[in-house]
Scaffold this active site. Structure first.
Site, PDB file in Angstrom:
ATOM      1  N   GLU A 100       0.863  -1.201   0.000  1.00 37.29           N
ATOM      2  CA  GLU A 100       0.000   0.000   0.000  1.00 37.29           C
ATOM      3  C   GLU A 100       0.886   1.232   0.000  1.00 37.29           C
ATOM      4  OE1 GLU A 100      -3.481   0.946   0.018  1.00 37.29           O
ATOM      5  OE2 GLU A 100      -2.419   2.857  -0.038  1.00 37.29           O
TER       6      GLU A 100
ATOM      7  N   THR B  79      -9.548   4.474  -0.237  1.00 38.27           N
ATOM      8  CA  THR B  79     -10.423   5.642  -0.391  1.00 38.27           C
ATOM      9  C   THR B  79     -11.579   5.571   0.593  1.00 38.27           C
ATOM     10  OG1 THR B  79      -9.883   5.790  -2.734  1.00 38.27           O
ATOM     11  CG2 THR B  79     -11.932   6.817  -2.037  1.00 38.27           C
TER      12      THR B  79
ATOM     13  N   LEU C 110     -24.770  14.135  -4.134  1.00 36.08           N
ATOM     14  CA  LEU C 110     -25.920  14.326  -3.237  1.00 36.08           C
ATOM     15  C   LEU C 110     -25.519  14.226  -1.769  1.00 36.08           C
ATOM     16  CD1 LEU C 110     -28.833  12.517  -5.088  1.00 36.08           C
ATOM     17  CD2 LEU C 110     -28.008  14.850  -5.312  1.00 36.08           C
TER      18      LEU C 110
ATOM     19  N   MET D 121     -18.825   0.683  -8.574  1.00 36.22           N
ATOM     20  CA  MET D 121     -17.662   1.015  -7.741  1.00 36.22           C
ATOM     21  C   MET D 121     -18.123   1.153  -6.296  1.00 36.22           C
ATOM     22  SD  MET D 121     -15.629   3.627 -10.198  1.00 36.22           S
ATOM     23  CE  MET D 121     -14.445   3.038 -11.402  1.00 36.22           C
TER      24      MET D 121
ATOM     25  N   HIS E 104     -43.212  -5.196  15.701  1.00 40.94           N
ATOM     26  CA  HIS E 104     -43.924  -3.924  15.725  1.00 40.94           C
ATOM     27  C   HIS E 104     -43.531  -3.162  16.982  1.00 40.94           C
ATOM     28  CE1 HIS E 104     -47.101  -0.987  15.274  1.00 40.94           C
ATOM     29  NE2 HIS E 104     -47.380  -1.167  16.559  1.00 40.94           N
TER      30      HIS E 104
HETATM   31  P1  NAI Z   1     -21.868   8.785 -10.443  1.00 41.37           P
HETATM   32  O1  NAI Z   1     -21.394   8.135 -11.686  1.00 41.37           O
HETATM   33  O2  NAI Z   1     -22.747   8.035  -9.522  1.00 41.37           O
HETATM   34  O3  NAI Z   1     -22.622  10.147 -10.814  1.00 41.37           O
HETATM   35  C1  NAI Z   1     -22.003  11.148 -11.622  1.00 41.37           C
HETATM   36  C2  NAI Z   1     -23.067  12.030 -12.235  1.00 41.37           C
HETATM   37  O4  NAI Z   1     -22.412  13.079 -12.959  1.00 41.37           O
HETATM   38  C3  NAI Z   1     -23.954  11.289 -13.214  1.00 41.37           C
HETATM   39  O5  NAI Z   1     -25.291  11.500 -12.854  1.00 41.37           O
HETATM   40  C4  NAI Z   1     -23.581  11.945 -14.557  1.00 41.37           C
HETATM   41  O6  NAI Z   1     -24.681  11.985 -15.443  1.00 41.37           O
HETATM   42  C5  NAI Z   1     -23.142  13.349 -14.133  1.00 41.37           C
HETATM   43  N1  NAI Z   1     -22.308  14.038 -15.131  1.00 41.37           N
HETATM   44  C6  NAI Z   1     -21.332  13.493 -15.899  1.00 41.37           C
HETATM   45  N2  NAI Z   1     -20.812  14.428 -16.734  1.00 41.37           N
HETATM   46  C7  NAI Z   1     -21.458  15.591 -16.484  1.00 41.37           C
HETATM   47  C8  NAI Z   1     -21.375  16.935 -17.020  1.00 41.37           C
HETATM   48  N3  NAI Z   1     -20.506  17.264 -18.009  1.00 41.37           N
HETATM   49  N4  NAI Z   1     -22.192  17.898 -16.531  1.00 41.37           N
HETATM   50  C9  NAI Z   1     -23.086  17.578 -15.553  1.00 41.37           C
HETATM   51  N5  NAI Z   1     -23.208  16.338 -15.030  1.00 41.37           N
HETATM   52  C10 NAI Z   1     -22.409  15.360 -15.472  1.00 41.37           C
HETATM   53  O7  NAI Z   1     -20.522   9.297  -9.717  1.00 41.37           O
HETATM   54  P2  NAI Z   1     -20.171   9.827  -8.260  1.00 41.37           P
HETATM   55  O8  NAI Z   1     -21.341  10.355  -7.536  1.00 41.37           O
HETATM   56  O9  NAI Z   1     -19.022  10.718  -8.494  1.00 41.37           O
HETATM   57  O10 NAI Z   1     -19.700   8.527  -7.521  1.00 41.37           O
HETATM   58  C11 NAI Z   1     -18.587   7.778  -8.003  1.00 41.37           C
HETATM   59  C12 NAI Z   1     -18.690   6.328  -7.605  1.00 41.37           C
HETATM   60  O11 NAI Z   1     -18.554   6.175  -6.213  1.00 41.37           O
HETATM   61  C13 NAI Z   1     -20.002   5.706  -8.015  1.00 41.37           C
HETATM   62  O12 NAI Z   1     -19.769   4.423  -8.522  1.00 41.37           O
HETATM   63  C14 NAI Z   1     -20.763   5.628  -6.723  1.00 41.37           C
HETATM   64  O13 NAI Z   1     -21.690   4.572  -6.703  1.00 41.37           O
HETATM   65  C15 NAI Z   1     -19.657   5.450  -5.699  1.00 41.37           C
HETATM   66  N6  NAI Z   1     -20.071   5.994  -4.425  1.00 41.37           N
HETATM   67  C16 NAI Z   1     -20.907   5.285  -3.635  1.00 41.37           C
HETATM   68  C17 NAI Z   1     -21.382   5.808  -2.454  1.00 41.37           C
HETATM   69  C18 NAI Z   1     -22.296   5.011  -1.627  1.00 41.37           C
HETATM   70  O14 NAI Z   1     -22.387   3.809  -1.845  1.00 41.37           O
HETATM   71  N7  NAI Z   1     -22.995   5.612  -0.679  1.00 41.37           N
HETATM   72  C19 NAI Z   1     -20.998   7.142  -1.999  1.00 41.37           C
HETATM   73  C20 NAI Z   1     -20.142   7.805  -2.910  1.00 41.37           C
HETATM   74  C21 NAI Z   1     -19.700   7.232  -4.069  1.00 41.37           C
END
Ligand code: NAI
Length: 462
Positions: free
Chosen positions: A33, A41, A187, A315, A441
């Site tokens: 690592e 991450t 979000l 991811m 419940h």
């Molecule tokens: P994401 O791929 O989920 O969302 C990225 C968003 O950016 C999409 O809705 C896309 O349409 C938008 N986008 C792309 N290009 C754009 C542009 N030029 N202008 C405006 N919007 C645009 O990616 P995110 O949220 O960055 O997450 C990355 C990874 O990490 C994902 O696989 C996610 O599932 C994972 N993750 C999981 C979490 C959890 O399980 N709670 C928390 C944070 C991340």
């Protein structure tokens, strides 16, 4: 030269869990690592610190806006952001130390430095000072994870135009924060800073938020988050962003540029493969920069495996963990399997969004006949007592067999509630099975039971 049965490159949730399981199975394991702190991450700059800030910011918001409804009168509520960030850092420290302890207990040898393939059965560990430690192994597992992606035209800046890593540690609340991308990261961190007082605008390229989730649930989530103060601009394509002398400027196709104080770029993540010298062993990446693998995580090079964010699939930390376990179990026992139909996903907004299995759109597109049952938290006793009644549970079951195909939840503790649906699906349950299972419940889980009853049109409390 030190020799190991297995060298794992990367100590994130995929890598360190694979190392632990391999050690349990009797292998002599090493873990390489580059960071001094283990956990990847997820632990250092992802899942854990974001959840710590989500909890703190939610408490702050509750103290300001929610306590009066409970008859609790608190004096002026103020924010000590430095203390909030220190609490988050303390949690991360504890957990990373915990992983170091687990590796030690498992008898796993840890090497600090960058892992680089150096020929068949060979890995070089390149330390920060450039020193190289050559290692040899029977098996090598690549679990190097991913990094925040960016867009052409975006000039990242440590203060103003940031990724999630910096946004977890901003020392002050931005006046106006623009989030690019309405996925989980956008979000969750958008919610944190909104609760702490920022004006938050979310720009999303698609006409919807949360593209990976069920569309109906995502639409409900958007409505709830908009009420909390997040402002959404959908169907907008960001073409550039850069720091200015007093803030940041964002360029949007067909629109006036937008000025703000800080930008969070949350447009997905890209696999970490640079520096591994994959070409040394003839491993070619797919068009998305991922390492192609077979069903047992074997790459194109004999004895080299890959799991987690560097290979195709969602991811997610838990997906990487399960792949790590399946990979090393297959190496040692000849068996090892991940059921990709039952990998849950959770977005830790308030309320949470969680899902498993097929979305309604996927069923429609595939022409699968289904029945749907939904039940709102508004009609649940505990949700009322908790004061958290937004959202619903939605169950999709096959029209003919009643087998559960997908479960999607927006609501309090959706991330915990989804576990029941995952187990049910793992056992091939029907919605009738869930409906006939006794649920305590008063609990939020009764909404799952009621949604299952609703599949057959016989929900009781609505
Ligand atoms: P994401 O791929 O989920 O969302 C990225 C968003 O950016 C999409 O809705 C896309 O349409 C938008 N986008 C792309 N290009 C754009 C542009 N030029 N202008 C405006 N919007 C645009 O990616 P995110 O949220 O960055 O997450 C990355 C990874 O990490 C994902 O696989 C996610 O599932 C994972 N993750 C999981 C979490 C959890 O399980 N709670 C928390 C944070 C991340």
């Amino acid at each position: 030269m030190q020799h190991h049965d297995l060298i794992v490159i990367g100590a994130g949730p995929g890598g360190y869990v694979a190392a632990l399981r391999a050690a349990q199975l009797g292998l002599n394991v090493a873990c390489v690592e580059k960071e001094s702190r283990l956990g990847g991450t997820c632990l250092r700059v992802g899942c854990i610190p974001s959840k710590a800030l989500l909890e703190s910011s939610e408490l702050y918001s509750e103290a300001r806006h929610g306590l009066a409804g409970h008859g609790i009168v608190a004096g002026a509520v103020t924010l000590d952001l430095a203390a909030m960030l220190a609490r988050k850092d303390g949690i991360v420290d504890q957990l990373t130390r915990g992983i170091a302890g687990l590796l030690k207990k498992g008898g796993i040898t840890r090497y600090e430095g960058l892992g680089r393939l150096a020929g068949a059965g060979r890995v070089d560990v390149v330390a920060a000072d450039g020193g190289v430690t050559p290692l040899s192994a029977v098996h090598v597992l690549i679990a190097t994870g991913s990094t925040s992606a960016t867009l052409p035209g975006i000039e990242l800046d440590p203060e103003r135009v940031c990724t999630s890593t910096e946004a977890l540690a901003w020392p002050s609340v931005p006046g106006h924060l623009v989030v690019i991308g309405a996925g989980a990261i956008g979000l969750e961190l958008g919610s944190v800073w909104c609760r702490l007082g920022a004006k938050v605008t979310v720009l999303e390229y698609l006409e919807r938020i949360l593209p990976a989730n069920d569309a109906e649930i995502a639409k409900d989530a958007q409505r709830v988050l908009a009420k909390q103060g997040l402002s959404f601009k959908l169907g907008v394509k960001v073409t550039g962003a850069r720091a200015t002398s007093d803030g940041a400027l964002i360029e949007i196709e067909g629109h006036e540029p937008l000025r703000c104080d800080r930008v969070l770029v949350a447009v997905g993540r890209r696999p970490n493969t640079a520096g591994l010298a994959l070409e040394q062993l003839g491993i070619a990446l797919d068009p998305k920069g991922r390492i192609p693998v077979d069903a047992h995580y074997r790459t194109q090079a004999s004895g080299v495996y890959a799991i987690g964010d560097v290979i195709p699939g969602p991811m997610l930390a838990h997906k990487a963990e399960d792949e790590g376990v399946a990979c090393v179990e297959h190496i040692v026992t000849g068996y090892g399997h991940v059921n990709y139909d039952t990998i849950p996903n959770i977005v830790y907004t308030h309320p949470e969004v969680a899902g498993v299995g097929k979305t309604e759109e996927e069923l429609v597109a595939a022409g699968v006949p289904y029945r749907k049952g939904a039940f709102p938290f508004l009609a649940n006793g505990l949700a009322k007592a908790l004061g958290s009644t937004q959202g619903k549970v939605k169950i999709l079951a096959h029209r003919d067999t009643d087998r559960i195909l997908g479960v999607h939840i927006l609501g309090p503790r959706a991330g915990d509630l989804i576990a029941e649906a995952v187990v049910a699906m793992e056992f091939g349950a029907s919605s009738e099975d869930l409906a006939r299972t006794c649920h305590a419940h008063p609990t939020l889980a009764e909404c799952v039971k009621e949604a299952a009853l609703a599949v057959d049109g016989r929900a009781l409390h609505i």
